[in-house]
Design an enzyme around this catalytic site. Sequence first.
Site, PDB file in Angstrom:
ATOM      1  CE  LYS A   8      60.202  77.578   2.228  1.00  0.00           C
ATOM      2  NZ  LYS A   8      59.989  76.596   3.164  1.00  0.00           N
TER       3      LYS A   8
ATOM      4  CE  LYS B 290      53.140  72.613   5.056  1.00  0.00           C
ATOM      5  NZ  LYS B 290      54.779  72.237   5.513  1.00  0.00           N
TER       6      LYS B 290
ATOM      7  CE  LYS C  29      57.041  74.695  -2.381  1.00  0.00           C
ATOM      8  NZ  LYS C  29      57.569  73.736  -1.744  1.00  0.00           N
TER       9      LYS C  29
HETATM   10  N1  AQP Z   1      53.611  71.777  -4.011  1.00  0.00           N
HETATM   11  C1  AQP Z   1      54.217  70.444  -3.757  1.00  0.00           C
HETATM   12  N2  AQP Z   1      54.029  69.495  -4.573  1.00  0.00           N
HETATM   13  C2  AQP Z   1      54.612  68.280  -4.471  1.00  0.00           C
HETATM   14  N3  AQP Z   1      55.441  68.236  -3.133  1.00  0.00           N
HETATM   15  C3  AQP Z   1      55.590  69.160  -2.340  1.00  0.00           C
HETATM   16  N4  AQP Z   1      55.979  69.176  -1.190  1.00  0.00           N
HETATM   17  C4  AQP Z   1      55.829  70.544  -0.597  1.00  0.00           C
HETATM   18  N5  AQP Z   1      54.854  71.223  -1.429  1.00  0.00           N
HETATM   19  C5  AQP Z   1      54.735  70.416  -2.397  1.00  0.00           C
HETATM   20  C6  AQP Z   1      56.589  68.126  -0.497  1.00  0.00           C
HETATM   21  O1  AQP Z   1      56.044  67.903   0.889  1.00  0.00           O
HETATM   22  C7  AQP Z   1      57.020  67.671   1.775  1.00  0.00           C
HETATM   23  C8  AQP Z   1      56.777  68.365   3.173  1.00  0.00           C
HETATM   24  O2  AQP Z   1      57.262  69.777   2.730  1.00  0.00           O
HETATM   25  P1  AQP Z   1      57.477  70.637   4.015  1.00  0.00           P
HETATM   26  O3  AQP Z   1      56.225  70.994   4.750  1.00  0.00           O
HETATM   27  O4  AQP Z   1      58.470  70.075   5.109  1.00  0.00           O
HETATM   28  O5  AQP Z   1      57.996  71.844   3.566  1.00  0.00           O
HETATM   29  P2  AQP Z   1      57.804  72.871   2.092  1.00  0.00           P
HETATM   30  O6  AQP Z   1      58.169  71.822   0.922  1.00  0.00           O
HETATM   31  O7  AQP Z   1      58.368  74.051   2.349  1.00  0.00           O
HETATM   32  O8  AQP Z   1      56.047  72.813   1.992  1.00  0.00           O
HETATM   33  P3  AQP Z   1      55.208  74.320   1.577  1.00  0.00           P
HETATM   34  O9  AQP Z   1      53.730  73.899   1.506  1.00  0.00           O
HETATM   35  O10 AQP Z   1      56.232  74.744   0.366  1.00  0.00           O
HETATM   36  O11 AQP Z   1      55.559  75.253   2.701  1.00  0.00           O
HETATM   37  P4  AQP Z   1      56.042  76.679   2.667  1.00  0.00           P
HETATM   38  O12 AQP Z   1      54.857  77.373   1.997  1.00  0.00           O
HETATM   39  O13 AQP Z   1      55.970  77.201   4.419  1.00  0.00           O
HETATM   40  O14 AQP Z   1      57.022  76.771   1.886  1.00  0.00           O
HETATM   41  C9  AQP Z   1      58.271  67.742   1.170  1.00  0.00           C
HETATM   42  O15 AQP Z   1      58.848  66.508   0.731  1.00  0.00           O
HETATM   43  C10 AQP Z   1      58.060  68.675   0.139  1.00  0.00           C
HETATM   44  O16 AQP Z   1      58.888  68.288  -1.067  1.00  0.00           O
END
Ligand code: AQP
Length: 333
Positions: A114, A201, A198
Site C-alpha cells: 500500500k 476497492k 487482487k
Molecule cells: N480480493 C479479495 N478477495 C478475498 N477477500 C478480500 N477482502 C478484500 N479484498 C478481497 C477481504 O474483505 C475484508 C474487508 O476488507 P477491507 O475492506 O477491510 O480491506 P482491504 O482488504 O484493504 O480491501 P481492498 O478492497 O483491498 O481495499 P483497498 O483497495 O483499499 O486496499 C477483509 O477480510 C479482506 O480480507
Amino acid sequence: MGKKIFSGVQPTGNLHLGNYLGAIKNFVKLNNDTANECIFCVVDLHAITVKQDPKELKKNIRETVATFIASGIDPKKSIIFNQSGVAAHSEGAWILSCVARMGWLNRMTQFKEKAGKDKEKASIGLYSYPILMAADILLYDATHVPVGDDQKQHLELCRDIAQKFNNDFGVVDFLKVPEPLIQKEFSRIMSLKDGSKKMSKSELSDLSRINLTDDKDQIINKIKKAKTDPLSMPKSINELEGRPEAQNLLGIFANLSNLTLETSIERFASNNFSDFKKELSALLVNKIVPISEEIKKLLKDQSYLDSTLLEGVEKADKIASKKIKNIKEIVGF
Ligand code: AQP
C-alpha cells in the site's frame, strides 16, 4: 460450543465481490448459527490511514452498514458498529503498540504494497494499522476472526501481540489468542482485468471489480469484458496452470454455486468462454442484484442505519470498556 466472532470491513467505498466472497458471505453464515456471538465492525479508524474525504467517509460508513444488512447480517442477532464510536479501540492500540516490536511490523507485506515506492510519505497509521487491528480483536476476547487470505499475516501478528502481552505481564490467557477463519478455496478473488492482482476497492478501473451496488447490465458488461486467454476452457485443474484469469472466473463460479473447482471445470469443459461467461453472469446477477437493490433501499433510510450503528456502539462499548479497564490495571495505570 459457539464461537466469539469479530471482523471488520473498511468504509472506503466500492465494496466488491472479493469483500463479499472473502469475508461477508462467511459473516452471514456465522451470524446464522445461533450458538455464535458475532461482532461486525465498520473500521473507520482504519479507513483514515489513507486520505479520505470526510463527506465520502460518512456516506461510506452508512453504505457499509447497509451492505452488511443487505447481505443477511441481522443487527438484532449480531453487533454492528463503527470503530470510532468506541474509544477503547484507540486506547488499546496505543498500549499494544508499546508491546509490538518494530521488527514484526517491518515484515508486513500489506504496508509495503500500500505504501508503494514512497514509504516516507505513507502515514504512520498505515504502518501501525495491524496493531489497531489487534486491539479491535483482543478487546472482545474473539475466538475466531473470519477474513480474506490477504489478512492472514495481520492476524498472525495479532496472535504474537496477545502472547507477548500475556507473557510480559504474567497474565496467563488474559488476552485470548484468536484463530483465523479463512476459506480454504477461493479466499482471494482477483481483478477481472488482471488475474495476478487482487480485486480491490482502490483500483482505478471499475471494470476490474463487481461492486455490490452494480445492477444487472453492469454485471453482464463487466463479465463480458473480463480478461481471459486464447486457450479453450480447461478440462482439468492441471490445465489451469499459468492461467490466472480462467482460474479466477471458474473460482468465482464455484464459490457462488457452492461447487468444487473440479465440478465447475467438468461442467464447462466442452463449452467456449463466451458460453461460460453467460452462465457466470446469470449466477452473479442472481446473487448480487438482490443485495444491490436492498442496499439502495436501505440507503434511503439513513435514520435506520444511524440508529443501528448507535445501538451497536452502545453494546460494543459495554464489552470493550470493561476489557480496556482491566488492560490498564494490568499495565499499572
Ligand atoms: N480480493 C479479495 N478477495 C478475498 N477477500 C478480500 N477482502 C478484500 N479484498 C478481497 C477481504 O474483505 C475484508 C474487508 O476488507 P477491507 O475492506 O477491510 O480491506 P482491504 O482488504 O484493504 O480491501 P481492498 O478492497 O483491498 O481495499 P483497498 O483497495 O483499499 O486496499 C477483509 O477480510 C479482506 O480480507
